[in-house]
Design a protein around this motif. Structure first.
Motif, PDB file in Angstrom:
ATOM      1  N   LEU A   1      -6.689 -24.395  22.551  1.00  0.00           N
ATOM      2  CA  LEU A   1      -6.215 -23.024  22.529  1.00  0.00           C
ATOM      3  C   LEU A   1      -5.410 -22.823  23.807  1.00  0.00           C
ATOM      4  CD1 LEU A   1      -9.401 -21.066  21.377  1.00  0.00           C
ATOM      5  CD2 LEU A   1      -7.346 -21.536  20.017  1.00  0.00           C
ATOM      6  N   ALA A   2      -4.276 -22.050  23.723  1.00  0.00           N
ATOM      7  CA  ALA A   2      -3.393 -21.934  24.882  1.00  0.00           C
ATOM      8  C   ALA A   2      -2.931 -20.495  25.056  1.00  0.00           C
ATOM      9  CB  ALA A   2      -2.187 -22.861  24.717  1.00  0.00           C
ATOM     10  N   LEU A   3      -2.725 -20.135  26.327  1.00  0.00           N
ATOM     11  CA  LEU A   3      -2.163 -18.837  26.687  1.00  0.00           C
ATOM     12  C   LEU A   3      -0.803 -19.075  27.337  1.00  0.00           C
ATOM     13  CD1 LEU A   3      -2.369 -15.768  27.077  1.00  0.00           C
ATOM     14  CD2 LEU A   3      -3.531 -16.229  29.279  1.00  0.00           C
ATOM     15  N   ASP A   4       0.257 -18.594  26.669  1.00  0.00           N
ATOM     16  CA  ASP A   4       1.640 -18.777  27.134  1.00  0.00           C
ATOM     17  C   ASP A   4       1.984 -17.603  28.043  1.00  0.00           C
ATOM     18  OD1 ASP A   4       4.317 -19.160  27.521  1.00  0.00           O
ATOM     19  OD2 ASP A   4       4.886 -18.784  25.421  1.00  0.00           O
ATOM     20  N   ILE A   5       2.017 -17.862  29.355  1.00  0.00           N
ATOM     21  CA  ILE A   5       2.301 -16.798  30.323  1.00  0.00           C
ATOM     22  C   ILE A   5       3.797 -16.510  30.389  1.00  0.00           C
ATOM     23  CG2 ILE A   5       2.143 -16.164  32.771  1.00  0.00           C
ATOM     24  CD1 ILE A   5      -0.410 -17.824  32.900  1.00  0.00           C
ATOM     25  N   GLY A   6       4.610 -17.573  30.384  1.00  0.00           N
ATOM     26  CA  GLY A   6       6.053 -17.408  30.571  1.00  0.00           C
ATOM     27  C   GLY A   6       6.723 -16.629  29.461  1.00  0.00           C
ATOM     28  N   PHE A   7       6.403 -16.896  28.189  1.00  0.00           N
ATOM     29  CA  PHE A   7       7.059 -16.257  27.063  1.00  0.00           C
ATOM     30  C   PHE A   7       6.170 -15.232  26.368  1.00  0.00           C
ATOM     31  CE2 PHE A   7       9.776 -20.276  26.732  1.00  0.00           C
ATOM     32  CZ  PHE A   7      10.788 -19.721  27.500  1.00  0.00           C
ATOM     33  N   GLY A   8       4.931 -15.136  26.822  1.00  0.00           N
ATOM     34  CA  GLY A   8       4.045 -14.126  26.268  1.00  0.00           C
ATOM     35  C   GLY A   8       3.557 -14.437  24.878  1.00  0.00           C
ATOM     36  N   GLY A   9       2.487 -15.176  24.768  1.00  0.00           N
ATOM     37  CA  GLY A   9       1.950 -15.507  23.458  1.00  0.00           C
ATOM     38  C   GLY A   9       0.708 -16.383  23.567  1.00  0.00           C
ATOM     39  N   VAL A  10       0.191 -16.733  22.437  1.00  0.00           N
ATOM     40  CA  VAL A  10      -0.959 -17.648  22.360  1.00  0.00           C
ATOM     41  C   VAL A  10      -0.612 -18.748  21.372  1.00  0.00           C
ATOM     42  CG1 VAL A  10      -2.688 -15.914  22.961  1.00  0.00           C
ATOM     43  CG2 VAL A  10      -2.034 -16.218  20.570  1.00  0.00           C
ATOM     44  N   ALA A  11      -1.275 -19.901  21.586  1.00  0.00           N
ATOM     45  CA  ALA A  11      -1.011 -21.041  20.704  1.00  0.00           C
ATOM     46  C   ALA A  11      -2.320 -21.748  20.399  1.00  0.00           C
ATOM     47  CB  ALA A  11      -0.026 -22.008  21.362  1.00  0.00           C
ATOM     48  N   ALA A  12      -2.335 -22.473  19.293  1.00  0.00           N
ATOM     49  CA  ALA A  12      -3.487 -23.295  18.900  1.00  0.00           C
ATOM     50  C   ALA A  12      -2.958 -24.525  18.191  1.00  0.00           C
ATOM     51  CB  ALA A  12      -4.427 -22.525  17.994  1.00  0.00           C
TER      52      ALA A  12
ATOM     53  N   ASP B   1      17.501 -17.405  22.338  1.00  0.00           N
ATOM     54  CA  ASP B   1      16.764 -16.182  22.639  1.00  0.00           C
ATOM     55  C   ASP B   1      15.275 -16.461  22.487  1.00  0.00           C
ATOM     56  OD1 ASP B   1      15.627 -13.717  22.828  1.00  0.00           O
ATOM     57  OD2 ASP B   1      17.162 -12.710  21.608  1.00  0.00           O
ATOM     58  N   SER B   2      14.554 -16.363  23.625  1.00  0.00           N
ATOM     59  CA  SER B   2      13.116 -16.684  23.574  1.00  0.00           C
ATOM     60  C   SER B   2      12.366 -15.764  22.635  1.00  0.00           C
ATOM     61  CB  SER B   2      12.514 -16.600  24.971  1.00  0.00           C
ATOM     62  OG  SER B   2      12.574 -15.258  25.456  1.00  0.00           O
ATOM     63  N   GLY B   3      12.884 -14.591  22.475  1.00  0.00           N
ATOM     64  CA  GLY B   3      12.229 -13.685  21.538  1.00  0.00           C
ATOM     65  C   GLY B   3      12.246 -14.235  20.135  1.00  0.00           C
ATOM     66  N   ASP B   4      13.267 -15.022  19.795  1.00  0.00           N
ATOM     67  CA  ASP B   4      13.299 -15.676  18.482  1.00  0.00           C
ATOM     68  C   ASP B   4      12.404 -16.908  18.444  1.00  0.00           C
ATOM     69  OD1 ASP B   4      15.131 -13.834  17.491  1.00  0.00           O
ATOM     70  OD2 ASP B   4      16.835 -14.995  18.268  1.00  0.00           O
ATOM     71  N   VAL B   5      12.540 -17.772  19.487  1.00  0.00           N
ATOM     72  CA  VAL B   5      11.838 -19.079  19.458  1.00  0.00           C
ATOM     73  C   VAL B   5      10.339 -18.915  19.563  1.00  0.00           C
ATOM     74  CG1 VAL B   5      11.587 -21.303  20.613  1.00  0.00           C
ATOM     75  CG2 VAL B   5      13.843 -20.241  20.413  1.00  0.00           C
ATOM     76  N   PHE B   6       9.896 -18.036  20.462  1.00  0.00           N
ATOM     77  CA  PHE B   6       8.466 -17.989  20.748  1.00  0.00           C
ATOM     78  C   PHE B   6       7.760 -16.770  20.168  1.00  0.00           C
ATOM     79  CE2 PHE B   6      10.067 -20.883  23.976  1.00  0.00           C
ATOM     80  CZ  PHE B   6       9.180 -21.948  23.831  1.00  0.00           C
ATOM     81  N   ALA B   7       8.523 -16.012  19.323  1.00  0.00           N
ATOM     82  CA  ALA B   7       7.823 -14.949  18.604  1.00  0.00           C
ATOM     83  C   ALA B   7       6.846 -15.556  17.611  1.00  0.00           C
ATOM     84  CB  ALA B   7       8.845 -14.051  17.901  1.00  0.00           C
ATOM     85  N   LEU B   8       7.305 -16.623  16.968  1.00  0.00           N
ATOM     86  CA  LEU B   8       6.440 -17.362  16.026  1.00  0.00           C
ATOM     87  C   LEU B   8       7.062 -18.720  15.829  1.00  0.00           C
ATOM     88  CD1 LEU B   8       4.083 -17.446  13.952  1.00  0.00           C
ATOM     89  CD2 LEU B   8       5.750 -16.629  12.237  1.00  0.00           C
TER      90      LEU B   8
ATOM     91  N   VAL C   1       2.189 -17.943  18.572  1.00  0.00           N
ATOM     92  CA  VAL C   1       2.385 -16.557  18.125  1.00  0.00           C
ATOM     93  C   VAL C   1       2.639 -15.712  19.363  1.00  0.00           C
ATOM     94  CG1 VAL C   1       1.377 -14.567  16.959  1.00  0.00           C
ATOM     95  CG2 VAL C   1       0.868 -16.889  16.154  1.00  0.00           C
ATOM     96  N   GLY C   2       3.767 -14.994  19.366  1.00  0.00           N
ATOM     97  CA  GLY C   2       4.075 -14.133  20.494  1.00  0.00           C
ATOM     98  C   GLY C   2       3.230 -12.892  20.503  1.00  0.00           C
ATOM     99  N   ILE C   3       3.034 -12.377  21.690  1.00  0.00           N
ATOM    100  CA  ILE C   3       2.270 -11.142  21.850  1.00  0.00           C
ATOM    101  C   ILE C   3       3.273 -10.007  22.054  1.00  0.00           C
ATOM    102  CG2 ILE C   3       0.541  -9.915  23.219  1.00  0.00           C
ATOM    103  CD1 ILE C   3      -0.572 -12.622  24.046  1.00  0.00           C
ATOM    104  N   PRO C   4       3.433  -9.052  21.104  1.00  0.00           N
ATOM    105  CA  PRO C   4       4.441  -7.979  21.229  1.00  0.00           C
ATOM    106  C   PRO C   4       4.245  -7.195  22.512  1.00  0.00           C
ATOM    107  CG  PRO C   4       3.503  -8.017  19.028  1.00  0.00           C
ATOM    108  CD  PRO C   4       2.677  -8.957  19.854  1.00  0.00           C
ATOM    109  N   GLY C   5       5.382  -6.969  23.214  1.00  0.00           N
ATOM    110  CA  GLY C   5       5.345  -6.187  24.429  1.00  0.00           C
ATOM    111  C   GLY C   5       4.873  -6.932  25.649  1.00  0.00           C
ATOM    112  N   PHE C   6       4.469  -8.226  25.492  1.00  0.00           N
ATOM    113  CA  PHE C   6       3.996  -8.985  26.657  1.00  0.00           C
ATOM    114  C   PHE C   6       5.124  -9.219  27.648  1.00  0.00           C
ATOM    115  CE2 PHE C   6       0.791 -11.590  28.631  1.00  0.00           C
ATOM    116  CZ  PHE C   6       1.525 -12.487  29.381  1.00  0.00           C
ATOM    117  N   SER C   7       6.367  -9.541  27.105  1.00  0.00           N
ATOM    118  CA  SER C   7       7.532  -9.759  27.967  1.00  0.00           C
ATOM    119  C   SER C   7       8.675  -8.896  27.444  1.00  0.00           C
ATOM    120  CB  SER C   7       7.950 -11.242  27.960  1.00  0.00           C
ATOM    121  OG  SER C   7       9.107 -11.439  28.734  1.00  0.00           O
TER     122      SER C   7
END
Length: 622
Positions: free
Chosen positions: A506-517, A568-575, A538-544
Motif C-alpha cells: 500500500l502506498a501514499l503518493d505525496i507528490g501527486f496526491g493519491g494512494v496506490a496498491a 498533466d499530472s492531473g490526468d496521469v495520476f488521477a487514476l 487513485v488520486g485524492i481530489p483536492g490534495f494538490s
C-alpha cells in the motif's frame, strides 16, 4: 502358613558319596550389580559371588583354576563359558560336578545380564543337558523361583534324597533365593544378600546338622531356607527360597568339607546365640553362626585377622581374633567388649587414608545412594572413583544408571535438551545400554529425537545459507520510499512479505496526491533479483491544487501548461494502472534499492493513454 515337615537326610546309604579327590569339580560363579536400566543397582551381588568362589575353593574341593568368577558379564560371555565348561566336563574321565551360581537382578522370565536376555528356560536347559554327573544351580535374585516353579519346583524347607537302584547320585538340583513372585533382599548390615550370606555361612559349617564335618546340598539348603525365612519374615517382602530336585541314586551330594579347614572358630553349646564374623577392618562379613544347646557349631575360615561379634536383642559385643594355620579357637575364651548397638555389624566410612578402602567405600555408598533415588549425590561419588580409576566397570555402569535416572527427571521437567545430553552421557559410560531391554524404548526415542534435531539443524543451516544468499527470506514487512515510480513522486510504501517472492504493498503518493496498491514479484533467490510489479493509483481530489507538468526523457519538467508534449499530472495520476520492472538489491540488514522503468496506463478524453516513468527508490525489509 503350611510348611513341609522337616526331612532329615541322614539315612542308611548303600554307597558313600564320592570323595572330593575322586571327583572333578567345576564352577561358574556370576555376580552382576547393575542389572537393567530400570533396576535399582545392587551393592553386593559381585561381592556375594566372591564369597561363594572363596568357600568353594577353600572347602568345596574345587581347584582354583576351575572356579570361574564373572563380574557383570554379558549373556554372550556366560554362554561361551558354559559351552567351554561342557567341553571340559566331557573330556573328564572320572565323576564330575558342575556348580553354577548367579547373584543379581532377575524377573519372572530372565536374568538381567548385559546384552541379549538370558532366560530361566535357557539356563535350566543348559544345566539339564550338561554332561556333568551332578549339576547344581543356585540363583539368588528377585523372582528367581520362576526357574524352578515352571518345572514343578516349589518353596519348601528341605528336600529328601531319593534312593533307587543306582549306586551313584546323579542329576540336577536348582536352588533359588525366593519364590516366583517374591523379591530377594540385600542387607546393608550384612554387606550382601540375605540368602547368599546364610548359604555361605552354612557351607562354612553352620549347616552341618549331623556334625560329620561335611555339608551336604540338602543341609546347606535347609539352613539357608530357615535363616532367610526367619530374617525376612518381619519385612515387607518376606522370602521363602525354592528348589527343584532332579537327583537320583544313593548317597548325598557333599558341597563342602569344613573338617578340612586350616582354621576354625567353635561356637559353644547354648540356646540360639548369634555370632557374626567380620574381617579385621570390619568391612566384609565372613560368616555367621547360631548356637544350639545339643552341640557345638564349628565355622571354617581362612587364616587371618577377624572380629567376632556376639549380637543380642539389645546388646552388641565384639572381640578380635587371629586365626593362624591349624588354629581352633573357642569363642567363649575371647575377650569380648560391649559396643553401642548403633555401631552395627560393619563399619561405615573407613577411618583410614588407604586409597583402595576409600574407593571401595565411595563405590558402595554411591550404589546405596543410587538405589535410594539420590542420583546426583551418587554421580558425584562415582566421578570421584573414576577420577582415580577410569576403568572401574562397577562405577561406570553405576554412573550410567545414575544418568538414566537424571534423564528421567529432566523428562518430567520437560527439559528435552538436558534429557538427551544425560542419555548420551549414560551411553558413553556404558556402551552396552542400547542392548538393555529396559532401555531400548528410550534409546529408540533418543535416536528419533536426535534424527529430528539433526534434520532441524540441517534445515536451520540451509535457511541461514539461503538467508545469506537472499536476505529477503525471514522478513515479514517493510517500509519504502519512491523518488519516482508509477505510484507517484515521493511515495511512502508499506510492504508485506507474503512469500519469499511475493510482496503486496500500500502506498501514499505525496507528490501527486493519491494512494496506490499493488504487488511485486522477485524471481531470483539472491541479493540482486529482477522484479515485476503491477498496481493501481487513485488520486485524492483536492490534495494538490497546482497543475504539474512532467517531462520524460528529453522533455523538461516544467510548470508551463502550454508546453509541447508535457503531461498533466492531473490526468496521469488521477487514476492509473501501472506496470513496472527492474532490478532490486537487498543488503543482509534488509536495506534495499530499486531501479527500473514503469509503464503507466491512464484515461484521457475517453481514450487510453500510456506514459513511461523511471523507478528510483529504496527502503527496509524487517
Amino acid at each position: 502358613m503350611m510348611r513341609i515337615a522337616w526331612t532329615l537326610l541322614v539315612a542308611a546309604v548303600v554307597a558313600a558319596a564320592p570323595a572330593a579327590s575322586a571327583e572333578e569339580r567345576f564352577a561358574v560363579v556370576i555376580g552382576a550389580n547393575a542389572g537393567w536400566a530400570n533396576d535399582k543397582p545392587l551393592r553386593h551381588a559381585e561381592s556375594d559371588a566372591e564369597h561363594m568362589r572363596d568357600v568353594l575353593v577353600e572347602l568345596g574341593g574345587f581347584a582354583a583354576d576351575r572356579v570361574h568368577l564373572l563380574r557383570d558379564p554379558d549373556t554372550a560371555e556366560v554362554r561361551t563359558l558354559l559351552r567351554r565348561m561342557a567341553g571340559w566336563l566331557r573330556a573328564s574321565r572320572g565323576d564330575t560336578l558342575l556348580f553354577v551360581y548367579y547373584s543379581g537382578h532377575a524377573d519372572e522370565k530372565h536374568l538381567h545380564l548385559r546384552g541379549e536376555p538370558l532366560s530361566h528356560e535357557e539356563l535350566y536347559g543348559v544345566l539339564r543337558d550338561s554332561p556333568g554327573r551332578v549339576r547344581v544351580g543356585v540363583v539368588d535374585a528377585c523372582r528367581s523361583g520362576s526357574i524352578v516353579e515352571a518345572k514343578g519346583g516349589r518353596p519348601a524347607v528341605s528336600f529328601a534324597s531319593q534312593v533307587v537302584d543306582e549306586l551313584e547320585v546323579n542329576g540336577l538340583a536348582l536352588l533359588t533365593s525366593s519364590g516366583a513372585d517374591e523379591l530377594s533382599q540385600e542387607r546393608r548390615a550384612l554387606a550382601g544378600s540375605v540368602f547368599t550370606h546364610h548359604l555361605v555361612s552354612g557351607l562354612r559349617g553352620a549347616a552341618d546338622a549331623n556334625e560329620d564335618g561335611r555339608v551336604s546340598l540338602s543341609e546347606a539348603y535347609q539352613h539357608a531356607y530357615q535363616r532367610t525365612e526367619a530374617d525376612t519374615a518381619a519385612t515387607p517382602v518376606p522370602q521363602r527360597p525354592a528348589f527343584r530336585y532332579e537327583l537320583k541314586g544313593q548317597g548325598e551330594v557333599v558341597l563342602t568339607w569344613p573338617e578340612r579347614a586350616t582354621a576354625t572358630l567353635v561356637l559353644p553349646r547354648a540356646e540360639g546365640e548369634r555370632y557374626v564374623v567380620v574381617d579385621g577392618s570390619e568391612r566384609r562379613l565372613a560368616a555367621e553362626g547360631r548356637t544350639r544347646p545339643e552341640r557345638e557349631t564349628v565355622l571354617a575360615l581362612a587364616p587371618g585377622e577377624y572380629q567376632v561379634k556376639r549380637v543380642g536383642v539389645s546388646t552388641l559385643e565384639a572381640a578380635p581374633v587371629t586365626l593362624a594355620e591349624g588354629a581352633r579357637v573357642e569363642v567363649v575364651k575371647l575377650p569380648f567388649e560391649s559396643r553401642a548397638l548403633s555401631a552395627g555389624l560393619l563399619k561405615g566410612k573407613p577411618d583410614t587414608t588407604d586409597p583402595e578402602e576409600l574407593r571401595d567405600w565411595r563405590r558402595d555408598e554411591a550404589l546405596r545412594l543410587l538405589a535410594a533415588g539420590e542420583s546426583r549425590a551418587a554421580l558425584r561419588l562415582f566421578d570421584q572413583v573414576l577420577e582415580e580409576r577410569p576403568d572401574d566397570l562397577v562405577s561406570l555402569r553405576g554412573r550410567a544408571r545414575g544418568l538414566v535416572r537424571l534423564a528421567e527427571a529432566y523428562e518430567r521437567a520437560g527439559d528435552a535438551d538436558r534429557e538427551r545430553r544425560a542419555l548420551r552421557a549414560a551411553i558413553s559410560a556404558d556402551p552396552t545400554l542400547p542392548e538393555d531391554p529396559d532401555f531400548r524404548r528410550r534409546y529408540q526415542q533418543l535416536q528419533e529425537q536426535e534424527a529430528t534435531q539433526a534434520r532441524d539443524e540441517v534445515q536451520r543451516e540451509e535457511a541461514l545459507r539461503q538467508f545469506q544468499d537472499n536476505p529477503r527470506l525471514g522478513r515479514t514487512w517493510g517500509l519504502g520510499l519512491d523518488f519516482f515510480s508509477g505510484r507517484g513522486v515521493l511515495v511512502i510504501n508499506a510492504i508485506y512479505v507474503a512469500r519469499k517472492d511475493l510482496y503486496p504493498y500500500l502506498a501514499l503518493d505525496i507528490g501527486f496526491g493519491g494512494v496506490a496498491a499493488g504487488v511485486r514479484w522477485t524471481f531470483v533467490s539472491s541479493r540482486f533479483s529482477p522484479f515485476l510489479g503491477s498496481g493501481i493509483h487513485v488520486g485524492i481530489p483536492g490534495f494538490s491544487s497546482t497543475p504539474t507538468r512532467v517531462g520524460i526523457g528529453d522533455q523538461d519538467v516544467t510548470n508551463n501548461p502550454d508546453g509541447p508534449n508535457d503531461i498533466d499530472s492531473g490526468d496521469v495520476f488521477a487514476l492509473n494502472l501501472h506496470l513496472e520492472g527492474g532490478i532490486q538489491w537487498v543488503s543482509e540488514g534488509g536495506f534495499f534499492l530499486d531501479g527500473g522503468v514503469g509503464l503507466i496506463l491512464y484515461p484521457k478524453d475517453g481514450q487510453p493513454r500510456t506514459q513511461v516513468m523511471p523507478i528510483i527508490g529504496g527502503g527496509w525489509l524487517f
